[in-house]
Design an enzyme around this catalytic site. Structure first.
Site, PDB file in Angstrom:
ATOM      1  CG  ASN A 175      -1.975  -1.097   1.117  1.00  0.00           C
ATOM      2  OD1 ASN A 175      -2.928  -0.980   0.359  1.00  0.00           O
ATOM      3  ND2 ASN A 175      -1.782  -2.174   1.876  1.00  0.00           N
ATOM      4  CD  GLU A 176       4.803   1.620  -2.706  1.00  0.00           C
ATOM      5  OE1 GLU A 176       5.093   2.370  -1.748  1.00  0.00           O
ATOM      6  OE2 GLU A 176       5.631   0.867  -3.233  1.00  0.00           O
ATOM      7  N   PRO A 177       2.223   5.258  -0.899  1.00  0.00           N
ATOM      8  CG  PRO A 177       4.018   6.696  -0.482  1.00  0.00           C
ATOM      9  CD  PRO A 177       3.697   5.309  -0.948  1.00  0.00           C
TER      10      PRO A 177
END
Length: 646
Positions: A175-177
């Site tokens: 879950n990236e920025p």
């Protein structure tokens, strides 16, 4: 194995139970251990207790599992419990967080491969209960596949326990920025920083997949219990932002602040930027050791942009140090004491200055000519981290030996090896030689993805590093007979993953120490290299020196730790600062450049995109500037060392 208790900052006072009052800075419960191994054992014990408790009730235990370096020691301990203590995984259903996309199960960079290698192949879990996102699913089927993955977790009763690591971007899972708090299992584009961090596993960023399948933030937050683990200095900044920062999709891990049963399990390095460790005087009353005073005063100088001798009573009072000021009497006394402490770390005689009074010098005056071992984990760490000091020790007449602990062959690219093989083959033709260059050329030209190098290819790559090392040490001024290559067995796997430190490794290191009987040992204390080789090499030295401690010559042996390849000692940690002249800076640079296979295309550069000669030079110049800013002498560059009592 006895597990040590949680490590609390020694500088802060605690109640009789050893607890500290939660500070206003921290928003997630966290515990800190002295080593990753100790923390991992505790986490594994919690997982095992949960499994056993569920078994006693006749219930299924649903585990959410993570990959990467953080959970490896947890999995090792779970395997040990299974084999030695009878822990059964027969009632366990597992769901992995993520998988690269596209990625086949057979690829040794896949998380499917990772999980079976590190856990599932060694325990009695039912294969049908193992769930890992399928990186080979077609793009047309992917949306429905992700929905089905979510439903499978829900139908299993939800996650009882979710194990997490954390990336430098603050990602949990992938879950990236920008990930939303309500996100579910889906495909996602990987952040560039994430791909850079993974590039060493894939032999270059160009080979790292750009997408991945990941559980969503909401999926993770529905877990009944969450434990996030983080080890090493590399994670310190993002841990601080996650625990102390505001909740933001820019740091997805901060969403864990909303979960009521989350614990971060950290080692001291990963926790080092938390306010109660970094600046404990801003939290509550401290026990002012000399080390803490040094740390606080250096911090105060940086905050007020003043040199040590210009600090005032008001500066101390306004920045949480009024109790220190009251104890010491005046800023004047504090400033003079600190100035002298730092002044006494500076020396142009790293082996000790002969015929001088040495009570205020970092090294002994006698013996005037010392036997010195400079341990180098890879065949360039010596010149990268302490090339200037290396040269000084030789010029000042000490009997210096450089000892390369590993061959470093894994860091030579196939293209570089092919170039050398072709040159050698053209030169020797079909003559019989130690290496069959035709076979090497054929292997490299036909090498398949994930194929382990042949013995001959590894030998050639190791020889490339070895000859580069001879060229560099000759340039520094060292005799060939004082250059030693150990080729420690733990490293020689032909792949990025290395074997654990073994008895044979320790015996080899002990043998070279026993042969030279050194007065000084220099070793790499820089433990942030991507694959842990520095740490294993340092542990081999610790074990060997402990084994030899009863030998009379060890009573006169001092151990100095250097850094520089990955990060540098903080000013308050430095016990010996060796200034370099402009000419010595250039000498060091040229010595590093003899390692041509590591120039321009560094295979394992970690999160620093600069070449090693650039990063080392910049760090040495930055250290000199810090000393200058504190009001001490101005130098071109400084190499820093910390003495370690083994």
């Amino acid at each position: 194995m006895e597990v040590k208790p949680i490590i609390y900052p020694k500088s802060i006072k605690y109640d009789e139970a050893g607890k500290f009052e939660e500070t206003r800075f921290e928003k997630i419960h966290n515990v800190i251990f002295s080593t990753a191994k100790e923390g991992s054992i505790v986490v594994a014990k919690e997982i095992a207790d949960l499994i056993i408790d569920k078994q006693a009730k006749g219930e299924i235990c649903v585990l959410g599992l993570a990959t990467g370096s953080s959970p490896i020691k947890v999995y090792e301990e779970l395997i040990r419990m299974h084999k030695e203590d009878g822990l059964s995984f027969s009632n366990v259903i597992s769901f992995n967080l993520d998988e690269y996309y596209p990625m086949t199960k057979e690829n040794n960079q896949s998380y499917h491969y990772f999980m079976h290698q590190h856990l599932f192949n060694h325990i009695d879990i039912n294969p049908e209960n193992v769930n890992i996102p399928d990186g080979a699913i077609s793009i047309e089927e992917l949306n429905q596949y992700c929905i089905d993955y979510e439903m499978k977790i829900k139908n299993a009763g939800g996650l009882d326990f979710q194990l997490l690591g954390i990336g430098r971007t603050g990602h949990v899972g992938f879950n990236e920025p920008g990930s939303h708090i309500n996100s579910g299992t889906r495909i996602i584009t990987l952040d560039h920083i994430t791909r850079v961090d993974a590039s060493s596993d894939f032999n270059g960023i160009d080979n790292v997949p750009k997408r991945a399948i990941t559980m969503g933030v909401s999926t993770i937050l529905r877990s009944k219990r969450i434990v996030l683990m983080a080890w090493s200095q590399n994670k310190a900044d993002i841990i601080k932002r996650t625990i102390q920062g505001d909740i933001s999709s820019e740091v997805p891990a901060t969403f864990l602040q909303n979960h009521n049963n989350t614990t971060f399990v950290l080692d001291q390095s990963a926790a080092s930027e938390l306010t109660r460790f970094k600046t404990p005087w801003l939290v509550q009353e401290c026990i002012w050791t000399q080390e803490l005073k040094s740390k606080a005063i250096v911090w105060l100088c940086e905050k007020t942009n003043q040199s040590i001798l210009k600090l005032t009573d008001r500066d101390y009072n306004n920045n949480g140090m009024s109790d220190l000021l009251a104890k010491e009497g005046s800023a004047y006394d504090l400033n003079i004491n600190m100035f002298n402490v730092l002044q006494h770390t500076i020396t142009g005689w790293p082996g000790g200055k002969p015929d001088t009074e040495d009570s205020h010098r970092p090294e002994r005056a006698n013996p005037a000519k010392k036997r010195v071992i400079l341990f180098s984990p890879h065949p360039d760490d010596d010149v990268v981290s302490m090339g200037g000091t290396f040269s000084k020790l030789i010029k000042q007449g000490h009997d210096v030996h450089v000892v390369y602990q590993t061959s470093g062959n894994i860091a030579v690219t196939d293209d570089e090896a092919l170039k050398f093989a072709e040159v050698c083959n053209d030169f020797v033709g079909e003559d019989i030689s130690k290496i069959n260059f035709s076979a090497v050329i054929d292997f490299l030209n036909n090498k398949t993805e994930n194929q382990i190098d042949s013995i001959e290819v590894r030998k050639l790559k190791g020889l490339i590093r070895r000859r580069e090392s001879y060229a560099a040490t000759r340039y520094i001024g060292l005799k060939d007979e004082n250059t030693h290559f150990l080729d420690l067995p733990f490293y020689e796997t032909g792949q990025i993953k290395k074997n654990p430190l073994g008895t044979a490794d320790v015996e080899i290191v002990a043998a070279i120490i026993a042969k030279i009987k050194p007065h000084q040992v220099f070793a790499a204390g820089d433990l942030a290299d991507p694959h842990g080789t520095h740490e294993v090499c340092l542990n081999a030295i610790f074990a060997a020196m402990k084994q030899l401690k009863s030998e009379p010559y060890m009573n006169d042996c001092w151990l100095w730790l250097y850094r520089g390849a990955w990060h540098e000692w903080d000013i308050h940690e430095i016990d010996m600062a060796v200034p370099l002249s402009p000419d010595e800076v250039m000498l060091k640079r040229h010595a590093i450049l003899y390692h041509q296979s590591q120039k321009d295309r560094v295979m394992f550069q970690g999160n620093d995109s600069r070449e090693f000669w650039v990063r080392a030079e910049d760090r040495n110049k930055h250290t000199a500037k810090l000393y200058d800013d504190l009001g001490l002498s101005e130098y071109e560059a400084i190499e820093a060392f910390k003495r370690f009592d083994y």
